[in-house]
Design an enzyme around this catalytic site. Sequence first.
Site, PDB file in Angstrom:
ATOM      1  N   ILE A 166       0.861  -1.171   0.000  1.00  0.00           N
ATOM      2  CA  ILE A 166       0.000   0.000   0.000  1.00  0.00           C
ATOM      3  C   ILE A 166       0.905   1.230   0.000  1.00  0.00           C
ATOM      4  CG2 ILE A 166      -2.004  -1.082   1.092  1.00  0.00           C
ATOM      5  CD1 ILE A 166      -1.167   0.002   3.747  1.00  0.00           C
ATOM      6  N   ASP A 167       0.369   2.343  -0.470  1.00  0.00           N
ATOM      7  CA  ASP A 167       1.187   3.548  -0.596  1.00  0.00           C
ATOM      8  C   ASP A 167       1.755   3.991   0.746  1.00  0.00           C
ATOM      9  OD1 ASP A 167       0.642   3.637  -3.277  1.00  0.00           O
ATOM     10  OD2 ASP A 167      -0.913   5.181  -3.121  1.00  0.00           O
ATOM     11  N   ARG A 168       2.870   4.676   0.687  1.00  0.00           N
ATOM     12  CA  ARG A 168       3.503   5.195   1.889  1.00  0.00           C
ATOM     13  C   ARG A 168       2.550   6.085   2.684  1.00  0.00           C
ATOM     14  NH1 ARG A 168       8.999   8.992   1.879  1.00  0.00           N
ATOM     15  NH2 ARG A 168       9.126   9.307   4.137  1.00  0.00           N
ATOM     16  N   ARG A 202      -6.637   7.105  -5.559  1.00  0.00           N
ATOM     17  CA  ARG A 202      -6.294   8.525  -5.552  1.00  0.00           C
ATOM     18  C   ARG A 202      -6.576   9.174  -6.903  1.00  0.00           C
ATOM     19  NH1 ARG A 202      -0.262   8.145  -3.197  1.00  0.00           N
ATOM     20  NH2 ARG A 202      -0.353  10.430  -3.374  1.00  0.00           N
TER      21      ARG A 202
END
Length: 368
Positions: free
Chosen positions: A164-166, A271
């Site tokens: 998952i994204d930072r 996003r």
Amino acid sequence: MDTRSTRQQRAPASKAGPAGQADVRYVEIDDERAGQRLDNFVTGLCKGVPKSHVYRLIRSGQLRVNGGRRAADYRLQAGDSLRLPPMRVPVVQPATAAGAERVQRARAALGERLPVLYEDDSILVIDKPEAVAVHGGSGVSSGVIERLRAALPQARFLELAHRIDRETSGVLVVARKRAALLALQAQWRQRAPAKRYLAVVAGHWPLRAKTLSFPLRRLAAPDGDRRVVVHGQGQEAVTRVRGLARFEVEGAGALSLVEAIIETGRTHQIRVHLNYAGFPIVGDDKYGNYALNRRLAARGFRRMFLHAASLRLRHPESGAPMDLVAPLPAAFAALLRSGGVDPARFDEAVHDRPVEPAALPGDNGARA
């Protein structure tokens, strides 16, 4: 290197490089190693080589699979031939050994503080904090996996089952056995896991479900930065979004809490989709509304409001269905309260069931 799982030979005309630098070599991937990402495999194989260097070799085309270029996230297949160019392994001098030990101790301390949602002999599931990368590289000294390895030095195997994204918080699964990793990766390839996210977006999203189906393309950037755009020739990407609550915050205007369920797993999918639909995620510094982000940051809301709230999959060994749930983050709760919304209504960890849209005062029952 484990010669039982890979076969390695030197390139016929390779020459010895400088001290600390190996020759060109070739590795053939067998069934046991198949399914791993290219970057993860090379990092594990070439101990001591910085991950940032591995990424540079992949981007430049010096590291090749079957004679051609491949992206870092390429899944290796049985029979693939991997060309490894010369790589300089840093030589640790006595003066820097103590510093390296301090770094390792610091990583271990951070790893011990990672909230554990579930663990057994096969998997470890954590609630990843926002602003923490899942792995080091590209300017990040260490991520979740490096911290866990430092905190659990006795663990023989620890690998990320997904990413998952930072900037995103929430459920993250780590495999503790290679067999578990391969079983989990097979589930992801079949799109079997059900991934549910919560996000706060700018604007009033309708309190109903809507499917966003926009193809996505990742743009190449010389500095390695990843940016994704909606593009007619991009990869299929499907996100189902449902409005849960609509509210207003002084100085920020209309906001909404939404649930996002992804049917595909493209980079930055939620996003980009929400921004393209006109509802950027609050705090998103890449695709969001920068002016709104600054106003909310002035009020203390500085994170990106995207949270991997739950993940449904099958246990990699027993096959039993698992519902992994991460509690609603404190920042989410604070932002909802500032808009007059009770955050407990939307915390699946509290209710132990999927949340339903709220009928809030002043919303006029709008669902369209």
